[in-house]
Design a protein around this motif. Structure first.
Motif, mmCIF file in Angstrom:
data_model
loop_
_atom_site.group_PDB
_atom_site.id
_atom_site.type_symbol
_atom_site.label_atom_id
_atom_site.label_comp_id
_atom_site.label_asym_id
_atom_site.label_seq_id
_atom_site.Cartn_x
_atom_site.Cartn_y
_atom_site.Cartn_z
ATOM 1 N N GLU A 319 -44.188 5.581 -17.326
ATOM 2 C CA GLU A 319 -44.775 3.556 -16.640
ATOM 3 C C GLU A 319 -44.056 3.114 -15.877
ATOM 4 O OE1 GLU A 319 -44.504 4.281 -20.200
ATOM 5 O OE2 GLU A 319 -46.673 3.746 -20.657
ATOM 6 N N VAL A 320 -42.563 3.783 -16.315
ATOM 7 C CA VAL A 320 -41.110 3.207 -15.289
ATOM 8 C C VAL A 320 -41.513 4.098 -13.986
ATOM 9 C CG1 VAL A 320 -38.548 2.942 -14.730
ATOM 10 C CG2 VAL A 320 -39.790 2.148 -17.047
ATOM 11 N N GLY A 321 -41.279 5.788 -14.160
ATOM 12 C CA GLY A 321 -41.930 6.418 -13.670
ATOM 13 C C GLY A 321 -43.420 6.064 -12.249
ATOM 14 N N GLN A 322 -43.967 5.606 -12.744
ATOM 15 C CA GLN A 322 -44.827 5.193 -12.085
ATOM 16 C C GLN A 322 -44.820 4.123 -10.845
ATOM 17 O OE1 GLN A 322 -48.339 2.332 -13.723
ATOM 18 N NE2 GLN A 322 -49.639 4.267 -12.189
ATOM 19 N N LEU A 323 -43.480 2.510 -11.816
ATOM 20 C CA LEU A 323 -42.691 1.391 -11.272
ATOM 21 C C LEU A 323 -42.273 2.232 -9.524
ATOM 22 C CD1 LEU A 323 -41.939 -0.990 -13.681
ATOM 23 C CD2 LEU A 323 -43.521 -1.047 -11.822
ATOM 24 N N THR A 324 -41.975 3.630 -9.449
ATOM 25 C CA THR A 324 -40.490 3.469 -8.693
ATOM 26 C C THR A 324 -41.522 4.156 -7.657
ATOM 27 O OG1 THR A 324 -40.979 6.079 -9.578
ATOM 28 C CG2 THR A 324 -39.764 5.404 -10.050
ATOM 29 N N ILE A 360 -50.257 8.601 -10.625
ATOM 30 C CA ILE A 360 -49.952 7.954 -8.978
ATOM 31 C C ILE A 360 -51.537 7.625 -8.348
ATOM 32 C CG2 ILE A 360 -50.175 9.810 -7.028
ATOM 33 C CD1 ILE A 360 -48.330 11.789 -8.114
ATOM 34 N N ARG A 361 -52.787 8.043 -8.881
ATOM 35 C CA ARG A 361 -53.890 7.298 -7.916
ATOM 36 C C ARG A 361 -53.892 6.516 -8.848
ATOM 37 N NH1 ARG A 361 -57.611 10.687 -9.486
ATOM 38 N NH2 ARG A 361 -57.595 12.187 -7.805
ATOM 39 N N THR A 362 -53.505 5.875 -9.741
ATOM 40 C CA THR A 362 -53.600 3.862 -10.219
ATOM 41 C C THR A 362 -52.027 3.344 -9.392
ATOM 42 O OG1 THR A 362 -52.686 4.431 -12.131
ATOM 43 C CG2 THR A 362 -54.837 4.439 -12.129
ATOM 44 N N ALA A 363 -51.148 3.853 -9.472
ATOM 45 C CA ALA A 363 -50.062 3.180 -8.636
ATOM 46 C C ALA A 363 -50.425 2.952 -6.906
ATOM 47 C CB ALA A 363 -48.982 4.045 -8.512
ATOM 48 N N GLY A 364 -52.054 3.114 -6.708
ATOM 49 C CA GLY A 364 -52.515 3.399 -5.281
ATOM 50 C C GLY A 364 -51.835 4.345 -4.302
#
Length: 407
Positions: A319-324, A360-364
């Motif tokens: 989750e934190v990785g995605q936030l980056t 990656i995809r759900t982070a836009g």
């Protein structure tokens, strides 16, 4: 007023970023200039790190990312970390992986075993191998030449993104060679680029505190600078959370940027967090998630001369990785078909290719598999066409079998 006091701590304190609200014109001005591509000083970076509002900081960093990569793509790579020995004379206080020479738990991997692991990686679509291990006093330059030569003979398509400046220092000592001689021979044997291994933190006080037997930070950087001039690029890394001050964190970034100004040889910057299990530091000084995310954002603003910024899911969680990816990062690292060093200190996060693509995809962002040079191999624009091989997953291997005894 100086932002750094006599002890190296920030004059504004070690805040969590809640200070310096929207009315702070100086912070706003620095953020605007950095977002537009202007260079910020280490003092300004320190002010942003300690005082800028988190959302404004992330927005500015993401603006830089968008300008660099307007296609909206964020990348990942498939690779394998192969550890060739856990025997090490450097005895870093943060390391849970190493064993001293003659220790009953010390081991060395056979060359054939290393090559076999490379074959398994190729079968799982890996494009990169990271060979890393302890500073074994029995290993001179010939051992590394033999291993690199064997891998390249069997799998020439694999990129050997391996070792680091600390290994160059070690090999130079064991083989009686200069740094340029070691680098040249490793390159000629098949090494494609250096990993950022051994950087930890480059500023003098904390580096000596956690790794007193390792080369000083300025030597690590001089080896990398030499490698860049000899045609071997590298990454730059940062292990944060071992007791360093905020000012020392920014000092680490400054030292890397100074070398990059001269060489342009750092492909990416990869910050990650210290893991507290089974080592002498004992988890007394870990970095928080907020500190990590703020560092990622400041790094994107500060490194106007480094193309890529990688977020770490391995040490901070998925989750934190995605936030980056919303704080300036354009890369989510590796599926890691094998990892033993950081996991031995407590990192237990796992993922697979499908999950990385989804993060990656759900982070836009648009997911893309890359190679070592950050070239896009496959761009996953259509979810219906996503790969489905569930064997392409991170794995923390046992280091017990099969091994060759060091004694």
């Amino acid at each position: 007023m100086s932002l750094v006091d006599a002890d190296g701590e920030t004059a504004v304190g070690r805040g969590d970023g809640d200070g310096g609200g929207d009315g702070d014109g100086e912070i706003r001005s620095i953020l605007d200039r950095a977002a537009e591509g202007g260079r910020i000083s280490p003092e300004e970076a320190l002010l942003l790190y300690t005082r800028a509002p988190l959302h404004a900081l992330g927005k500015a960093a993401d603006t830089v990312r968008r300008r660099r990569y307007p296609d909206g793509i964020a990348t990942y790579i498939i690779d394998r970390n192969i550890n060739y020995t856990n025997i090490c004379v450097t005895a870093c206080r943060f390391c849970a992986f190493y064993r001293a020479p003659k220790h009953a738990e010390g081991w060395v991997r056979d060359v054939d075993d290393i090559v076999a692991k490379c074959g398994e990686a190729v079968e799982l679509e890996a494009t990169q191998i990271m060979l890393q291990g302890g500073h074994n006093p029995d290993f001179g330059i010939e051992w590394y030449e033999q291993v690199f030569g064997a891998i390249k003979a069997a799998y020439p398509q694999l990129a050997l993104h391996s070792l680091g400046a600390s290994e160059v220092v070690h090999i130079a000592r064991t083989s009686g060679l200069t740094f340029p001689e070691v680098i040249t021979r490793l390159r000629d044997a098949g090494l494609d680029s250096f990993a950022g291994a051994g950087a930890e933190i480059l500023t003098e006080r904390p580096r000596h505190a956690i790794a007193p037997l390792k080369e000083p930070g300025h030597v690590w950087l001089s080896v990398m600078e030499t490698a860049h001039t000899l045609g071997l690029e590298s990454t730059a890394t940062f292990m944060m959370g071992t007791g360093e001050t905020n000012a020392e964190r920014i000092g680490h970034l400054r030292m890397i940027r100074d070398v990059q100004d001269r060489t342009g040889g750092f492909r990416s910057f990869i910050p990650w967090t210290y893991q507290p299990e089974n080592n002498h530091l004992g988890g007394r000084t870990q970095a928080t998630t907020l500190e990590y995310l703020r560092l990622v954002a400041v790094a994107r603003l500060f490194f106007d001369n480094i193309a890529h910024l990688q977020g770490s899911w391995l040490t901070t969680g998925k989750e934190v990785g995605q936030l980056t990816l919303h704080m300036g990062a354009d890369d989510l690292g590796s599926v890691m078909l094998e990892e033993n060093v950081v996991s031995s200190a407590g990192a237990r996060h796992r993922t697979n290719r499908s999950e990385l693509i989804s993060l990656i995809r759900t982070a836009g962002r648009i997911p893309a598999q890359r190679d070592t040079l950050y070239r896009h191999l496959v761009v996953h624009r259509d979810p219906a066409q996503d790969p489905t091989d569930d064997r392409v997953a991170s794995h923390f291997s046992s280091t017990a079998l099969p091994l060759v005894s060091a004694t």
